[in-house]
Design a protein around this motif. Structure first.
Motif, short mmCIF file in Angstrom:
data_model
loop_
_atom_site.label_atom_id
_atom_site.label_comp_id
_atom_site.label_asym_id
_atom_site.label_seq_id
_atom_site.Cartn_x
_atom_site.Cartn_y
_atom_site.Cartn_z
N TYR A 106 0.85 -0.89 -0.14
CA TYR A 106 -0.02 0.19 -0.56
C TYR A 106 0.86 1.08 0.28
CZ TYR A 106 -4.43 -2.30 0.52
OH TYR A 106 -5.66 -2.74 0.21
N GLY A 107 0.89 1.82 -1.15
CA GLY A 107 1.54 3.28 -1.42
C GLY A 107 0.77 3.75 -0.78
N THR A 108 1.39 5.68 -1.65
CA THR A 108 0.79 6.87 -1.11
C THR A 108 -0.24 6.73 -2.23
OG1 THR A 108 2.60 7.55 -0.51
CG2 THR A 108 1.33 9.57 -1.32
N ASP A 109 -0.46 6.40 -2.94
CA ASP A 109 -1.64 6.37 -4.21
C ASP A 109 -1.96 5.06 -4.71
OD1 ASP A 109 -0.40 9.57 -4.55
OD2 ASP A 109 0.53 9.05 -6.67
N SER A 110 -1.34 4.73 -4.29
CA SER A 110 -2.45 3.36 -4.86
C SER A 110 -1.32 2.03 -4.45
CB SER A 110 -1.47 3.20 -6.77
OG SER A 110 -0.80 2.53 -6.48
N VAL A 111 -2.57 0.73 -4.72
CA VAL A 111 -2.04 -0.12 -3.93
C VAL A 111 -1.81 -1.82 -4.67
CG1 VAL A 111 -4.47 -1.11 -3.33
CG2 VAL A 111 -3.06 -3.07 -2.48
N ARG A 112 -0.86 -2.21 -5.24
CA ARG A 112 0.29 -3.50 -4.96
C ARG A 112 -0.56 -4.82 -5.18
NH1 ARG A 112 3.61 1.30 -6.50
NH2 ARG A 112 1.89 1.87 -4.95
N VAL A 132 -2.66 -3.71 -9.62
CA VAL A 132 -2.55 -2.58 -8.94
C VAL A 132 -4.33 -1.81 -8.77
CG1 VAL A 132 -1.62 0.23 -8.77
CG2 VAL A 132 -0.21 -2.26 -10.25
N SER A 133 -3.92 -0.81 -7.76
CA SER A 133 -5.66 -0.03 -8.05
C SER A 133 -5.47 0.80 -7.12
CB SER A 133 -6.21 -0.71 -7.14
OG SER A 133 -7.58 -0.25 -7.40
N TYR A 134 -5.83 2.06 -8.12
CA TYR A 134 -5.54 3.67 -7.26
C TYR A 134 -6.67 3.62 -6.45
CZ TYR A 134 -1.81 4.79 -10.31
OH TYR A 134 -0.67 3.82 -11.12
N TYR A 135 -5.77 4.36 -5.85
CA TYR A 135 -7.36 5.33 -4.93
C TYR A 135 -8.34 6.02 -5.37
CZ TYR A 135 -3.32 2.99 -1.19
OH TYR A 135 -2.55 2.78 -0.57
N GLN A 136 -9.38 5.52 -5.91
CA GLN A 136 -10.29 6.48 -6.45
C GLN A 136 -10.89 8.23 -5.58
OE1 GLN A 136 -10.47 5.65 -9.24
NE2 GLN A 136 -11.59 7.80 -9.21
N ARG A 137 -10.95 8.18 -3.93
CA ARG A 137 -11.11 9.26 -3.21
C ARG A 137 -10.10 10.32 -3.49
NH1 ARG A 137 -13.16 4.49 -2.26
NH2 ARG A 137 -15.33 4.53 -1.62
N TRP A 138 -9.05 9.51 -2.61
CA TRP A 138 -7.66 10.20 -2.67
C TRP A 138 -6.80 11.07 -4.33
CZ3 TRP A 138 -4.00 12.28 0.26
CH2 TRP A 138 -2.84 12.08 -0.75
N GLU A 187 -9.59 11.89 -5.83
CA GLU A 187 -10.31 13.78 -6.72
C GLU A 187 -9.94 14.46 -5.31
OE1 GLU A 187 -14.18 11.64 -6.02
OE2 GLU A 187 -13.80 10.28 -7.83
N GLY A 188 -9.32 13.96 -4.88
CA GLY A 188 -8.61 15.08 -3.52
C GLY A 188 -8.79 15.27 -2.31
N LYS A 189 -10.23 13.99 -2.00
CA LYS A 189 -10.98 14.51 -1.45
C LYS A 189 -10.95 14.43 -0.24
CE LYS A 189 -15.37 12.70 -2.81
NZ LYS A 189 -16.63 11.91 -2.92
N GLN A 229 -6.99 9.48 3.99
CA GLN A 229 -6.99 8.59 2.65
C GLN A 229 -8.86 7.83 3.69
OE1 GLN A 229 -3.79 6.49 1.70
NE2 GLN A 229 -3.80 8.36 0.44
N HIS A 230 -9.06 7.54 2.81
CA HIS A 230 -10.99 7.01 3.50
C HIS A 230 -10.19 5.35 3.07
CE1 HIS A 230 -15.21 5.89 3.77
NE2 HIS A 230 -15.15 7.17 3.70
N PRO A 231 -10.83 4.47 4.21
CA PRO A 231 -10.32 2.98 4.46
C PRO A 231 -10.76 2.48 3.22
CG PRO A 231 -11.68 3.86 6.12
CD PRO A 231 -11.18 5.11 5.62
N SER A 232 -12.34 3.06 2.51
CA SER A 232 -13.35 2.76 1.55
C SER A 232 -12.47 2.21 0.23
CB SER A 232 -13.98 3.30 1.08
OG SER A 232 -15.35 2.91 2.42
N ASP A 233 -11.39 3.23 0.22
CA ASP A 233 -10.03 3.40 -0.65
C ASP A 233 -8.99 2.25 -0.78
OD1 ASP A 233 -10.74 4.84 -2.23
OD2 ASP A 233 -9.41 6.99 -2.05
#
Ligand code: ADP
Ligand code: HMS
Length: 566
Positions: free
Chosen positions: A10-16, A32-38, A40-42, A53-57
């Motif tokens: 789990y990195g800053t922007d994505s998890v692989r 790889v999956s990018y954190y969607q809410r993150w 968007e700058g949420k 970061q929202h845990p749902s991401d």
């Protein structure tokens, strides 16, 4: 039967996730999956250094990446025997008594204070200072002793103290707090008792002042003096911690169904990305592993005999077993590395976004295309031009502290500076100055290790910048006056997590052995160029002068502020 493991990073922007053959470490599939809410700058406020970061991401990424690597590999689930997760840190989040992330509880879904506080969130500078002052003056144990002597606003207790004060609702609703790596490991595991769940030694030792010699976490009395809520929290955290060669539990039914795996899959004790990156890059004694991305982490291991009673000053801690069980793991790092260049790129892109995007003479489609091309190619072009600047040309002198200074001697209040600007200075000169600055920041860390008696014979670079920028790597080799090799794997931390997973599954007896068999190969080597080493030595003196000036003035300003407030 051939056996496979999964490592998640789990990195800053994505998890692989990577699915790895335990025989030789080869990667079968990755996802790889990018954190969607993150994205968007949420839930963030960069100008206040608030990054949540929202845990749902993270949960969405967990399901997507694991199920994808399992499905695409075609390997029967019974042969995928173990999983290990690494995350950034210190990235704690508040949880309820059953270990549910508070941000998933109705009423807290949109509250950033109920979310994961990302490693680079610096909202707790004042609280970190409070912890440092108390640790030095309260008359008891100095709990910062194994954390380099300075507690950082990037870490566990400072962040919890800050949020507890800023948000009474979160303080009252949070039963406990977990590091991100523990939370995600808990989520997958069938072991559902928070009190006895095996927490990461790495996270606890480097960021929460956990040490065996004083019975684990700092005493209740110490924490009470900071805030009674911290004292009360102590009993709802943990006493024991575990290294990542241990089993935390087995995959629970819910997640077995979600991922296509079986409930026989081992869930390994979690850890931090930098430490697992070192394992993925075949770390050994006297080798410095530099994980060079947004920030850097500098990881070493040393035997207890080699370290003796030394507590290395100004680093992010020395922790028994945080990298390899049985050895002391040492961590240092820079709060910004690639981020320094990303910051400069953003500055240069400002007119593109703010002026070009509003001109009417270009079509919307052309504007978007142009902006994307510039965004993608800017650092590459600056690098090409900076490389052409002869050593005899003067370039500005810059500091790398755009995100404060992590080590040596944490001080997140420090800011960067650029001096010696003139009309002849063009964008590539400033870029080159910034590259010099991040390399000089690295040299300060190497010098500190060596001054404290931790000898470095070899440097290994891993991470995005190490692989993408020969220019930075060559400058670094010249500045450090040391050869540097680069790990070939794109996913060294995830590979390291897979190494831990293989050991917890009993496939290898030790992390060292597994790391040597499964760890990454190396792809490039940078040798210092004798004629340039002297040049960088001289430039480093100018860096040091500017650093001293900025640090002196920052302290002066802060002292004045304190006097005015008292
Ligand atoms: N060609 C390049 N040269 C130097 N730095 C780069 C280059 N491309 C990207 N970067 C930097 O790499 C950093 C991202 O590193 P990476 O390892 O991919 O991510 P992370 O640190 O999140 O794991 C960014 O800060 C970016 O500025
Ligand atoms: O500080 C640590 C680990 O202790 C890292 O998680 C943190 O620097 C984030 O690393 P990345 O920039 O995501 O590689």
């Amino acid at each position: 039967m051939k056996k496979y493991v999964i490592g998640l990073d789990y990195g800053t922007d994505s998890v692989r996730a990577v699915l790895i053959d335990t025989e030789n470490g080869s990667e079968i599939t990755s996802s790889v999956s990018y954190y969607q809410r993150w994205k968007e700058g949420k839930f963030c406020n960069p100008s206040a250094n608030s990054f949540r970061q929202h845990p749902s991401d993270h949960i969405e990424g967990l399901e997507k990446t694991i199920s994808e690597v399992v499905r695409e590999s075609g390997i029967p689930a019974e042969q995928i025997v173990s999983i290990c997760i690494d995350t950034t840190g210190s990235s704690p989040l508040p949880v309820t008594s059953d270990g549910t992330a508070l941000a998933l509880v109705p009423g807290f879904e949109e509250n950033p204070n109920a979310m994961m506080v990302l490693w680079k969130d610096h909202t707790a500078i004042r609280e970190a200072e409070e912890i440092n002052t108390l640790a030095r003056t309260w008359g008891g144990e100095d709990y910062t002793k194994y954390e380099g002597g300075i507690y950082s606003s990037e870490w566990f207790w400072a962040k919890i103290l800050h949020i507890s004060r800023a948000d009474a609702e979160v303080k009252n609703a949070a039963y406990s707090w977990m590091e991100h790596c523990d939370y995600l490991t808990f989520l997958l595991s069938d072991h559902k008792d928070l009190a006895t769940f095996k927490r990461s030694r790495c996270a606890a030792g480097h960021k929460a002042m956990w040490h065996e010699s004083w019975g684990g976490l700092p005493s209740e009395e110490f924490l009470n003096r900071l805030d009674p809520s911290l004292g009360a929290l102590r009993g709802r955290l943990y006493t024991e911690t575990y290294t990542s060669d241990e089993i935390a539990g087995y995959l629970n039914e819910e997640w077995a169904a979600k991922t296509g795996l079986t409930t026989k899959t081992i869930i390994t004790v979690g850890t931090f990305d930098a430490h697992s990156g070192a394992v993925g890059a075949k770390v050994e004694e006297n080798t410095l592993i530099r994980i060079m991305g947004t920030s850097t982490c500098d990881i070493m291991v040393a035997s207890q005999e080699a370290i003796g009673s030394t507590t290395v000053k100004g680093i992010c801690g020395q922790v028994d077993g945080s990298v390899i069980p049985g050895l002391i793991g040492l961590e240092a790092g820079q709060s910004a590395f690639g981020d320094v260049l990303a910051w400069y790129k953003d500055i240069l892109m400002w007119p593109v976004h703010q002026v070009m995007m509003h001109t009417e003479s270009i079509s919307e489609e052309q504007k978007t295309k142009l902006a994307e091309e510039m965004e993608a190619g800017l650092i590459r072009k600056l690098t090409l031009e900076a490389e052409k600047i002869p050593l005899s040309d003067s370039v500005p002198v810059a500091l790398d502290w755009v995100n404060g200074r992590r080590t040596p001697d944490a001080d997140q209040e420090l800011k960067a500076a650029i001096s010696q600007l003139s009309l002849g200075i063009k964008a590539p000169h400033i870029f080159k100055a910034l590259v010099n600055a991040i390399c000089f920041g690295a040299k300060k860390i190497v010098d500190r290790f060596e001054e404290e008696g931790v000898k470095i014979n070899k440097v290994i670079g891993i991470g995005g910048v190490a692989r993408k920028s020969p220019f930075i790597m060559q400058t670094l080799a010249n500045v450090l006056d040391m050869p540097i090799v680069v790990a070939a794997s794109d996913q060294t931390p995830a590979l390291g997590a897979a190494v831990y997973a293989a050991v917890s599954a009993g496939i290898y007896p030790t992390v060292q052995e597994a790391s040597m068999k499964m760890g990454s190969a190396f792809e490039a080597e940078y040798q210092p160029k004798a004629e340039e080493v002297q040049h960088y030595r001289e430039l480093m003196q100018q860096y040091q002068k500017l650093a001293d000036f900025v640090e002196y003035n920052t302290k002066l300003k802060n002292n004045r502020k304190e006097l005015q407030n008292s």
